[in-house]
Write a protein that holds these residues in place. Structure first.
Motif, short mmCIF file in Angstrom:
data_model
loop_
_atom_site.label_atom_id
_atom_site.label_comp_id
_atom_site.label_asym_id
_atom_site.label_seq_id
_atom_site.Cartn_x
_atom_site.Cartn_y
_atom_site.Cartn_z
N GLY A 145 38.93 -34.09 25.78
CA GLY A 145 39.72 -34.23 26.99
C GLY A 145 38.84 -34.68 28.13
N ALA A 146 39.12 -35.83 28.72
CA ALA A 146 38.31 -36.38 29.81
C ALA A 146 39.13 -36.44 31.09
CB ALA A 146 37.78 -37.77 29.45
N ASP A 147 38.71 -35.66 32.07
CA ASP A 147 39.37 -35.61 33.38
C ASP A 147 40.86 -35.28 33.27
OD1 ASP A 147 38.68 -35.48 36.00
OD2 ASP A 147 38.08 -37.57 36.19
N ILE A 148 41.16 -34.23 32.54
CA ILE A 148 42.55 -33.81 32.40
C ILE A 148 42.82 -32.46 33.07
CG2 ILE A 148 42.86 -35.10 30.26
CD1 ILE A 148 42.63 -32.47 28.72
N ILE A 149 41.80 -31.90 33.75
CA ILE A 149 41.96 -30.60 34.39
C ILE A 149 42.05 -30.80 35.90
CG2 ILE A 149 41.03 -28.26 34.60
CD1 ILE A 149 41.65 -29.16 31.71
N TYR A 150 43.26 -30.95 36.43
CA TYR A 150 43.40 -31.19 37.86
C TYR A 150 44.70 -30.66 38.43
CZ TYR A 150 46.09 -35.07 35.99
OH TYR A 150 46.99 -35.82 35.28
N LEU A 151 45.65 -30.23 37.58
CA LEU A 151 46.92 -29.69 38.07
C LEU A 151 47.07 -28.25 37.61
CD1 LEU A 151 49.41 -32.65 37.45
CD2 LEU A 151 48.56 -31.83 39.64
N PRO A 152 46.88 -27.27 38.50
CA PRO A 152 46.97 -25.87 38.09
C PRO A 152 48.27 -25.51 37.38
CG PRO A 152 45.98 -26.02 40.27
CD PRO A 152 46.44 -27.41 39.91
N ASP A 153 49.36 -26.18 37.72
CA ASP A 153 50.64 -25.88 37.06
C ASP A 153 50.62 -26.20 35.57
OD1 ASP A 153 51.66 -24.97 39.43
OD2 ASP A 153 52.86 -26.76 39.85
N THR A 154 49.66 -27.02 35.13
CA THR A 154 49.60 -27.39 33.71
C THR A 154 48.61 -26.55 32.92
OG1 THR A 154 47.84 -29.06 33.97
CG2 THR A 154 50.12 -29.78 34.36
N PHE A 155 47.85 -25.69 33.59
CA PHE A 155 46.77 -24.97 32.90
C PHE A 155 47.28 -24.11 31.75
CE2 PHE A 155 43.65 -24.94 36.76
CZ PHE A 155 43.56 -26.32 36.68
N LEU A 156 48.33 -23.33 31.99
CA LEU A 156 48.85 -22.47 30.93
C LEU A 156 49.45 -23.29 29.79
CD1 LEU A 156 50.46 -19.51 32.93
CD2 LEU A 156 48.27 -19.56 31.70
N LEU A 157 50.09 -24.42 30.14
CA LEU A 157 50.65 -25.31 29.10
C LEU A 157 49.53 -25.89 28.24
CD1 LEU A 157 53.25 -27.22 31.31
CD2 LEU A 157 53.68 -25.29 29.77
N LEU A 158 48.43 -26.27 28.88
CA LEU A 158 47.28 -26.79 28.13
C LEU A 158 46.67 -25.70 27.25
CD1 LEU A 158 45.21 -28.92 27.42
CD2 LEU A 158 44.00 -28.40 29.56
N MET A 159 46.56 -24.49 27.78
CA MET A 159 46.01 -23.39 26.99
C MET A 159 46.87 -23.12 25.75
SD MET A 159 43.16 -22.20 28.15
CE MET A 159 43.17 -20.65 27.24
N LYS A 160 48.16 -23.16 25.92
CA LYS A 160 49.08 -22.96 24.79
C LYS A 160 48.87 -24.04 23.74
CE LYS A 160 54.02 -22.03 24.02
NZ LYS A 160 55.34 -21.96 24.68
N THR A 161 48.72 -25.27 24.19
CA THR A 161 48.51 -26.40 23.28
C THR A 161 47.16 -26.29 22.57
OG1 THR A 161 49.89 -27.81 24.69
CG2 THR A 161 48.38 -28.92 23.17
N LEU A 162 46.12 -26.01 23.32
CA LEU A 162 44.78 -25.89 22.74
C LEU A 162 44.70 -24.77 21.70
CD1 LEU A 162 42.46 -26.31 25.85
CD2 LEU A 162 42.54 -27.83 23.87
N SER A 163 45.32 -23.65 22.02
CA SER A 163 45.28 -22.51 21.10
C SER A 163 45.89 -22.86 19.76
CB SER A 163 45.99 -21.31 21.73
OG SER A 163 45.32 -20.89 22.90
N HIS A 164 46.94 -23.68 19.79
CA HIS A 164 47.56 -24.12 18.53
C HIS A 164 46.68 -25.12 17.80
CE1 HIS A 164 50.44 -25.60 15.63
NE2 HIS A 164 50.27 -26.83 16.10
N LEU A 165 46.19 -26.12 18.52
CA LEU A 165 45.41 -27.18 17.89
C LEU A 165 44.11 -26.67 17.28
CD1 LEU A 165 45.80 -30.00 20.58
CD2 LEU A 165 47.03 -29.82 18.41
N CYS A 166 43.55 -25.60 17.84
CA CYS A 166 42.21 -25.15 17.46
C CYS A 166 42.23 -23.94 16.53
CB CYS A 166 41.41 -24.83 18.72
SG CYS A 166 41.16 -26.26 19.79
#
Length: 220
Positions: A145-166
């Motif tokens: 992931g390159a420069d995808i951390i910039y909207l706090p409203d998406t942080f939990l959604l990204l965490m949910k996605t990462l936890s599944h993918l990993c």
């Protein structure tokens, strides 16, 4: 990426009109032709960000093995990182929001080596974090992931996605401009460590870019 562009005002003129720009990049001994389509509601998916270029160089310098690896790029934008990985023999899936998919497809097609892809051709698929991540498997080797951390409203959604993918042991590399006003440091110091082992593995002081390596905690 969102249509509400969260970056400083000096970038606004980039998206006032729709136009395309093709740039050639020499990265890790590979020549990539990357089309950037500004406007057309692409927003932050349009440009090649320095964080992506730095991540490409870091992967080479650290001799991160790509050949034969299953790789996913999140928020791929123009696809630089994923395309480079595919040129080095990774089986790559590039993902972003649906409106960014056409640009990704153009860039993948433009960068097929003369002799064909050394592994399976890269796949380009839409992925909305926290919504359709279950459409994807959990057997990745690497997630970028390159420069995808910039909207706090998406942080939990990204965490949910990462936890599944990993779930099955994928290693994640993030390359991020450390924008204080967008909560980037909070993501890496609070959100991500809540479920992942996280290490800062590179810092570019001049560009204010950090590269982090992360893996899901074994008790998750």
């Amino acid at each position: 990426m969102e249509e509400n562009y969260p970056f400083p005002a000096e970038y606004d003129s980039l998206f006032a009109e729709t136009f395309s720009q093709e740039t050639q990049y020499s990265l890790c001994g590979q020549e990539l032709k990357i089309r950037q389509l500004f406007g057309a509601n692409l927003g932050v998916a349009a440009p090649v960000w320095e964080s992506a270029l730095l991540l490409c160089r870091f992967l080479e310098q650290q001799h991160v093995e790509l050949r034969g690896k299953r790789v996913m790029e999140l928020g791929a934008g123009t696809g630089v990182v994923g395309i480079l990985a595919a040129r080095f023999g990774a089986a790559v899936t590039l993902t972003d929001l649906p409106h960014a998919v056409p640009q990704l497809q153009v860039n993948v097609s433009a960068n097929m080596p003369a002799g064909g892809w050394p592994s399976t051709p890269p796949r380009v698929l839409p992925l909305s974090w926290g919504e359709d991540h279950l459409n994807f498997t959990s057997d990745w080797d690497l997630v970028f992931g390159a420069d995808i951390i910039y909207l706090p409203d998406t942080f939990l959604l990204l965490m949910k996605t990462l936890s599944h993918l990993c779930k099955k042991g994928a290693v994640v590399y993030f390359s991020s401009k450390m924008r204080g006003e967008h909560g980037t440091l909070r993501f890496f110091e609070e959100c991500l460590p809540s479920r992942f082992n996280v290490a800062l593995v590179h810092r570019d002081e001049q560009q204010n870019i950090n590269i982090y390596k992360a893996s899901l905690k074994t008790d998750e």
